[in-house]
Design a protein around this motif. Structure first.
Motif, short mmCIF file in Angstrom:
data_model
loop_
_atom_site.label_atom_id
_atom_site.label_comp_id
_atom_site.label_asym_id
_atom_site.label_seq_id
_atom_site.Cartn_x
_atom_site.Cartn_y
_atom_site.Cartn_z
N THR A 1 7.13 16.52 -9.70
CA THR A 1 7.05 17.64 -8.67
C THR A 1 7.87 18.96 -8.91
O THR A 1 7.44 19.82 -8.70
CB THR A 1 7.59 16.99 -7.37
N GLN A 2 9.14 18.59 -9.52
CA GLN A 2 9.98 19.90 -9.64
C GLN A 2 9.20 20.47 -11.04
O GLN A 2 9.14 21.68 -10.99
CB GLN A 2 11.22 19.43 -10.31
N THR B 1 2.77 32.42 -10.94
CA THR B 1 3.01 33.26 -9.58
C THR B 1 3.59 34.46 -10.22
O THR B 1 2.97 35.60 -9.87
CB THR B 1 3.43 32.70 -8.49
N THR C 1 5.98 20.55 -11.90
CA THR C 1 4.83 21.39 -11.31
C THR C 1 5.20 22.58 -10.56
O THR C 1 4.58 23.59 -10.74
CB THR C 1 4.02 20.24 -10.23
N GLN C 2 5.94 22.45 -9.67
CA GLN C 2 6.71 23.62 -8.90
C GLN C 2 7.27 24.52 -9.71
O GLN C 2 6.80 26.21 -9.65
CB GLN C 2 7.76 23.22 -7.96
N SER C 3 7.85 24.63 -10.94
CA SER C 3 8.38 25.53 -11.63
C SER C 3 6.97 26.14 -12.56
O SER C 3 7.28 27.33 -12.74
CB SER C 3 9.23 24.85 -12.80
N VAL D 1 3.97 26.35 -11.34
CA VAL D 1 3.19 27.26 -10.35
C VAL D 1 4.16 28.38 -10.05
O VAL D 1 3.68 29.67 -9.94
CB VAL D 1 3.27 26.35 -9.09
N ASP D 2 5.59 28.39 -10.08
CA ASP D 2 6.22 29.65 -9.71
C ASP D 2 6.29 30.45 -10.97
O ASP D 2 6.01 31.80 -10.71
CB ASP D 2 7.89 29.19 -9.67
#
Length: 121
Positions: free
Chosen positions: A67-68, A78, A70-72, A74-75
């Motif tokens: 999850t972390q 973006t 994937t979040q990084s 996506v960040d």
């Protein structure tokens, strides 16, 4: 004969009392069994909840790293898109302002097309 009848009635009354005791004991037994079943069901539900909570915690802890990451990712994506959009804005900002000013300032005065139709005949 009356003595026999009274003895028969007495026997029937005793049998009725015994039957009432048996029925009462059966009711008490049923009520107790219901209470025991509820208690047992509550215990099983609690155990099942604990098991599922443990499974959830294990699942969450195993997925936490992905999850972390994937979040990084996506960040980062973006941020890249924002940079592209900002660059495109800065690049075409002056041209858009010029086009808007030309439309507002350079007005060709002419009659409305409906007015022209009225004058034609």
């Amino acid at each position: 004969m009356a003595a026999q009848q009274s003895q028969g009635i007495q026997t029937l009354l005793e049998a009725e009392k015994e039957a009432a005791k048996v029925v009462q004991q059966a009711r008490q037994y049923r009520v107790q069994r219901l209470k025991d079943a509820r208690t047992e069901a509550t215990k099983e539900i609690e155990e099942y909840k604990k098991l599922k909570e443990r499974e959830y915690q294990e699942f969450e802890s195993s997925r936490h790293g992905t999850t972390q990451s994937t979040q990084s990712a996506v960040d980062k994506e973006t941020d890249g898109k924002l940079t592209e959009i900002t660059a495109a804005y800065e690049k075409s900002k002056a041209a858009v302002v010029v086009k808007l000013l030309n439309r507002v300032v350079l007005v060709k005065p002419e009659l409305h097309r409906n007015l022209k139709k009225l004058e034609s005949p």
